[in-house]
Design a protein around this motif. Structure first.
Motif, PDB file in Angstrom:
ATOM      1  N   MET A  23       0.909  -1.200   0.082  1.00  0.00           N
ATOM      2  CA  MET A  23       0.074   0.139  -0.084  1.00  0.00           C
ATOM      3  C   MET A  23       0.882   1.174  -0.129  1.00  0.00           C
ATOM      4  N   ALA A  24       1.854   1.112  -0.668  1.00  0.00           N
ATOM      5  CA  ALA A  24       2.970   2.336  -1.024  1.00  0.00           C
ATOM      6  C   ALA A  24       2.827   3.003  -2.063  1.00  0.00           C
ATOM      7  N   LEU A  25       1.818   2.863  -2.836  1.00  0.00           N
ATOM      8  CA  LEU A  25       1.770   3.526  -4.191  1.00  0.00           C
ATOM      9  C   LEU A  25       0.698   4.765  -3.793  1.00  0.00           C
ATOM     10  N   PRO A  26       0.878   5.991  -4.748  1.00  0.00           N
ATOM     11  CA  PRO A  26      -0.090   6.712  -4.797  1.00  0.00           C
ATOM     12  C   PRO A  26      -1.581   6.395  -5.343  1.00  0.00           C
ATOM     13  N   ALA A  27      -2.548   6.874  -4.957  1.00  0.00           N
ATOM     14  CA  ALA A  27      -3.825   6.266  -5.155  1.00  0.00           C
ATOM     15  C   ALA A  27      -4.164   6.036  -6.617  1.00  0.00           C
ATOM     16  N   GLY A  28      -3.574   7.302  -7.355  1.00  0.00           N
ATOM     17  CA  GLY A  28      -3.751   7.184  -9.024  1.00  0.00           C
ATOM     18  C   GLY A  28      -2.961   5.819  -9.587  1.00  0.00           C
ATOM     19  N   ARG A  29      -1.628   5.608  -8.875  1.00  0.00           N
ATOM     20  CA  ARG A  29      -0.897   4.498  -9.303  1.00  0.00           C
ATOM     21  C   ARG A  29      -1.455   3.285  -9.123  1.00  0.00           C
ATOM     22  N   ARG A  30      -1.824   3.432  -7.896  1.00  0.00           N
ATOM     23  CA  ARG A  30      -2.492   1.969  -7.432  1.00  0.00           C
ATOM     24  C   ARG A  30      -3.762   1.753  -8.265  1.00  0.00           C
ATOM     25  N   ARG A  31      -4.305   2.561  -8.534  1.00  0.00           N
ATOM     26  CA  ARG A  31      -5.669   2.053  -9.368  1.00  0.00           C
ATOM     27  C   ARG A  31      -5.174   1.495 -10.575  1.00  0.00           C
ATOM     28  N   LEU A  32      -4.283   2.249 -11.472  1.00  0.00           N
ATOM     29  CA  LEU A  32      -3.626   1.593 -12.704  1.00  0.00           C
ATOM     30  C   LEU A  32      -3.135   0.213 -12.356  1.00  0.00           C
ATOM     31  N   VAL A  33      -2.459   0.014 -11.447  1.00  0.00           N
ATOM     32  CA  VAL A  33      -1.902  -1.227 -11.112  1.00  0.00           C
ATOM     33  C   VAL A  33      -3.078  -2.429 -11.130  1.00  0.00           C
ATOM     34  N   ALA A  34      -3.830  -1.961 -10.108  1.00  0.00           N
ATOM     35  CA  ALA A  34      -5.068  -2.857  -9.861  1.00  0.00           C
ATOM     36  C   ALA A  34      -5.884  -3.157 -11.086  1.00  0.00           C
ATOM     37  N   GLY A  35      -6.149  -2.076 -12.194  1.00  0.00           N
ATOM     38  CA  GLY A  35      -6.692  -2.173 -13.079  1.00  0.00           C
ATOM     39  C   GLY A  35      -5.941  -3.361 -14.360  1.00  0.00           C
ATOM     40  N   HIS A  36      -4.491  -2.879 -14.377  1.00  0.00           N
ATOM     41  CA  HIS A  36      -3.688  -3.922 -15.192  1.00  0.00           C
ATOM     42  C   HIS A  36      -3.935  -5.436 -14.508  1.00  0.00           C
ATOM     43  N   LEU A  37      -3.725  -5.508 -13.205  1.00  0.00           N
ATOM     44  CA  LEU A  37      -4.114  -6.958 -12.626  1.00  0.00           C
ATOM     45  C   LEU A  37      -5.384  -7.617 -12.881  1.00  0.00           C
TER      46      LEU A  37
END
Length: 91
Positions: A23-37
């Motif tokens: 949980m160390a990513l900024p919210a926007g980057r985290r959403r991008l990673v989650a979307g890719h996953l």
């Protein structure tokens, strides 16, 4: 085919996976990673393997295994040398 500036490729996601799990990513980057996953079966499988490894090894402590074995295991999870990363991107 070019990727959009905010689109992440598999290499990008794999590099960000630890920060994602911690949980160390900024919210926007985290959403991008989650979307890719959510859209990439290969990266989702990789995430499942990482989570299974964490679960299996989470109980290991210094007093559970010999120090040289634990040191070798920890060393295997160190970041790859830049020369290896560069050659991996070309494949």
């Amino acid at each position: 085919m070019e990727r959009a500036a905010d689109d992440l490729g598999c290499d990008d996601v794999l590099e960000l996976l630890t920060d994602y799990l911690e949980m160390a990513l900024p919210a926007g980057r985290r959403r991008l990673v989650a979307g890719h996953l959510g859209a990439c079966p290969a990266c989702s499988e990789w995430l499942a393997q990482v989570l299974a490894t964490i679960a299996a090894l989470g109980c290991l402590r210094d007093d559970v295994m010999p120090a040289p074995v634990l040191a070798a295991l920890r060393a295997s999870f160190q970041p790859a040398p830049d020369s290896w990363r560069g050659s991996r991107r070309g494949s």
